[in-house]
Design a protein around this motif. Structure first.
Motif, PDB file in Angstrom:
ATOM      1  N   ASP A  59     -16.433  10.656  -9.398  1.00 41.07           N
ATOM      2  CA  ASP A  59     -15.291  10.958  -8.530  1.00 41.07           C
ATOM      3  C   ASP A  59     -15.781  11.739  -7.313  1.00 41.07           C
ATOM      4  O   ASP A  59     -16.122  12.913  -7.418  1.00 41.07           O
ATOM      5  CB  ASP A  59     -14.253  11.757  -9.299  1.00 41.07           C
ATOM      6  CG  ASP A  59     -13.018  12.100  -8.473  1.00 41.07           C
ATOM      7  OD1 ASP A  59     -12.951  11.703  -7.287  1.00 41.07           O
ATOM      8  OD2 ASP A  59     -12.124  12.753  -9.015  1.00 41.07           O
ATOM      9  N   VAL A  60     -15.829  11.083  -6.144  1.00 35.86           N
ATOM     10  CA  VAL A  60     -16.343  11.748  -4.952  1.00 35.86           C
ATOM     11  C   VAL A  60     -15.392  12.806  -4.412  1.00 35.86           C
ATOM     12  O   VAL A  60     -15.770  13.588  -3.547  1.00 35.86           O
ATOM     13  CB  VAL A  60     -16.711  10.743  -3.830  1.00 35.86           C
ATOM     14  CG1 VAL A  60     -17.877   9.883  -4.252  1.00 35.86           C
ATOM     15  CG2 VAL A  60     -15.518   9.900  -3.426  1.00 35.86           C
ATOM     16  N   SER A  61     -14.162  12.873  -4.929  1.00 38.96           N
ATOM     17  CA  SER A  61     -13.254  13.935  -4.503  1.00 38.96           C
ATOM     18  C   SER A  61     -13.428  15.197  -5.353  1.00 38.96           C
ATOM     19  O   SER A  61     -12.825  16.224  -5.070  1.00 38.96           O
ATOM     20  CB  SER A  61     -11.799  13.449  -4.560  1.00 38.96           C
ATOM     21  OG  SER A  61     -11.397  13.238  -5.898  1.00 38.96           O
ATOM     22  N   ASP A  62     -14.270  15.126  -6.377  1.00 41.39           N
ATOM     23  CA  ASP A  62     -14.547  16.261  -7.258  1.00 41.39           C
ATOM     24  C   ASP A  62     -15.833  16.941  -6.788  1.00 41.39           C
ATOM     25  O   ASP A  62     -16.936  16.488  -7.066  1.00 41.39           O
ATOM     26  CB  ASP A  62     -14.694  15.764  -8.699  1.00 41.39           C
ATOM     27  CG  ASP A  62     -14.981  16.878  -9.702  1.00 41.39           C
ATOM     28  OD1 ASP A  62     -15.357  18.009  -9.288  1.00 41.39           O
ATOM     29  OD2 ASP A  62     -14.852  16.613 -10.900  1.00 41.39           O
ATOM     30  N   ARG A  63     -15.670  18.033  -6.053  1.00 40.25           N
ATOM     31  CA  ARG A  63     -16.826  18.710  -5.442  1.00 40.25           C
ATOM     32  C   ARG A  63     -17.895  19.092  -6.468  1.00 40.25           C
ATOM     33  O   ARG A  63     -19.074  18.910  -6.239  1.00 40.25           O
ATOM     34  CB  ARG A  63     -16.353  19.949  -4.675  1.00 40.25           C
ATOM     35  CG  ARG A  63     -17.473  20.657  -3.968  1.00 40.25           C
ATOM     36  CD  ARG A  63     -16.971  21.905  -3.236  1.00 40.25           C
ATOM     37  NE  ARG A  63     -18.040  22.512  -2.508  1.00 40.25           N
ATOM     38  CZ  ARG A  63     -18.200  22.424  -1.198  1.00 40.25           C
ATOM     39  NH1 ARG A  63     -17.347  21.738  -0.486  1.00 40.25           N
ATOM     40  NH2 ARG A  63     -19.218  23.020  -0.618  1.00 40.25           N
ATOM     41  N   ALA A  64     -17.477  19.617  -7.614  1.00 47.87           N
ATOM     42  CA  ALA A  64     -18.441  20.032  -8.636  1.00 47.87           C
ATOM     43  C   ALA A  64     -19.239  18.832  -9.154  1.00 47.87           C
ATOM     44  O   ALA A  64     -20.449  18.935  -9.390  1.00 47.87           O
ATOM     45  CB  ALA A  64     -17.725  20.737  -9.786  1.00 47.87           C
ATOM     46  N   ALA A  65     -18.579  17.696  -9.312  1.00 44.70           N
ATOM     47  CA  ALA A  65     -19.261  16.499  -9.798  1.00 44.70           C
ATOM     48  C   ALA A  65     -20.311  16.036  -8.792  1.00 44.70           C
ATOM     49  O   ALA A  65     -21.438  15.683  -9.169  1.00 44.70           O
ATOM     50  CB  ALA A  65     -18.266  15.379 -10.074  1.00 44.70           C
ATOM     51  N   VAL A  66     -19.956  16.062  -7.507  1.00 38.31           N
ATOM     52  CA  VAL A  66     -20.897  15.643  -6.464  1.00 38.31           C
ATOM     53  C   VAL A  66     -22.067  16.629  -6.388  1.00 38.31           C
ATOM     54  O   VAL A  66     -23.224  16.227  -6.301  1.00 38.31           O
ATOM     55  CB  VAL A  66     -20.202  15.505  -5.106  1.00 38.31           C
ATOM     56  CG1 VAL A  66     -21.195  15.220  -3.996  1.00 38.31           C
ATOM     57  CG2 VAL A  66     -19.144  14.399  -5.160  1.00 38.31           C
ATOM     58  N   GLU A  67     -21.766  17.915  -6.438  1.00 32.34           N
ATOM     59  CA  GLU A  67     -22.846  18.912  -6.384  1.00 32.34           C
ATOM     60  C   GLU A  67     -23.794  18.768  -7.573  1.00 32.34           C
ATOM     61  O   GLU A  67     -24.991  18.892  -7.414  1.00 32.34           O
ATOM     62  CB  GLU A  67     -22.243  20.324  -6.326  1.00 32.34           C
ATOM     63  CG  GLU A  67     -21.632  20.634  -4.969  1.00 32.34           C
ATOM     64  CD  GLU A  67     -20.944  21.992  -4.926  1.00 32.34           C
ATOM     65  OE1 GLU A  67     -20.751  22.621  -5.989  1.00 32.34           O
ATOM     66  OE2 GLU A  67     -20.593  22.416  -3.817  1.00 32.34           O
ATOM     67  N   SER A  68     -23.252  18.492  -8.748  1.00 36.32           N
ATOM     68  CA  SER A  68     -24.129  18.336  -9.918  1.00 36.32           C
ATOM     69  C   SER A  68     -25.011  17.090  -9.782  1.00 36.32           C
ATOM     70  O   SER A  68     -26.098  17.049 -10.322  1.00 36.32           O
ATOM     71  CB  SER A  68     -23.317  18.283 -11.205  1.00 36.32           C
ATOM     72  OG  SER A  68     -22.581  17.086 -11.303  1.00 36.32           O
ATOM     73  N   LEU A  69     -24.542  16.106  -9.051  1.00 36.75           N
ATOM     74  CA  LEU A  69     -25.313  14.894  -8.834  1.00 36.75           C
ATOM     75  C   LEU A  69     -26.562  15.179  -8.006  1.00 36.75           C
ATOM     76  O   LEU A  69     -27.639  14.647  -8.295  1.00 36.75           O
ATOM     77  CB  LEU A  69     -24.459  13.842  -8.114  1.00 36.75           C
ATOM     78  CG  LEU A  69     -25.180  12.606  -7.616  1.00 36.75           C
ATOM     79  CD1 LEU A  69     -25.641  11.766  -8.802  1.00 36.75           C
ATOM     80  CD2 LEU A  69     -24.275  11.786  -6.712  1.00 36.75           C
ATOM     81  N   VAL A  70     -26.451  16.030  -7.004  1.00 41.50           N
ATOM     82  CA  VAL A  70     -27.563  16.246  -6.076  1.00 41.50           C
ATOM     83  C   VAL A  70     -28.422  17.459  -6.422  1.00 41.50           C
ATOM     84  O   VAL A  70     -29.377  17.752  -5.733  1.00 41.50           O
ATOM     85  CB  VAL A  70     -27.072  16.335  -4.613  1.00 41.50           C
ATOM     86  CG1 VAL A  70     -26.479  15.020  -4.172  1.00 41.50           C
ATOM     87  CG2 VAL A  70     -26.077  17.463  -4.441  1.00 41.50           C
ATOM     88  N   GLU A  71     -28.099  18.153  -7.492  1.00 42.78           N
ATOM     89  CA  GLU A  71     -28.902  19.322  -7.882  1.00 42.78           C
ATOM     90  C   GLU A  71     -30.238  18.903  -8.439  1.00 42.78           C
ATOM     91  O   GLU A  71     -30.478  17.903  -8.962  1.00 42.78           O
ATOM     92  CB  GLU A  71     -28.170  20.162  -8.925  1.00 42.78           C
ATOM     93  CG  GLU A  71     -27.002  20.891  -8.313  1.00 42.78           C
ATOM     94  CD  GLU A  71     -26.258  21.713  -9.349  1.00 42.78           C
ATOM     95  OE1 GLU A  71     -26.373  21.483 -10.569  1.00 42.78           O
ATOM     96  OE2 GLU A  71     -25.565  22.634  -8.935  1.00 42.78           O
TER      97      GLU A  71
END
Length: 71
Positions: A59-71
């Motif tokens: 879900d690209v509207s879920d900031r935490a999900a996106v941040e966890s992807l790029v960590e």
């Protein structure tokens, strides 16, 4: 019935083997076709991202999900 992408080779010099590819808009249409093609061409991992997310997409509207992807 959905149309299929034309059969074309990857551009010269593009190596997808072991690459990690993030495709936004991958729930349908061109985004889905691109994600499918990257997998078929041997990408190491394809992250399917879209608004709302599903079991198969981030879900690209879920900031935490996106941040966890790029960590």
């Amino acid at each position: 019935m959905p149309r299929r992408a034309p059969e074309v080779a990857a551009p010269a010099g593009v190596e997808l083997h072991d690459a990690v590819v993030v495709v936004t808009g991958a729930a349908s249409g061109i985004g889905r076709a691109l994600a499918d093609r990257f997998e078929a061409e041997g990408a190491g991992a394809v992250v399917r991202a879209d608004l709302g997310g599903t079991e198969e997409t981030l879900d690209v509207s879920d900031r935490a999900a996106v941040e966890s992807l790029v960590e």
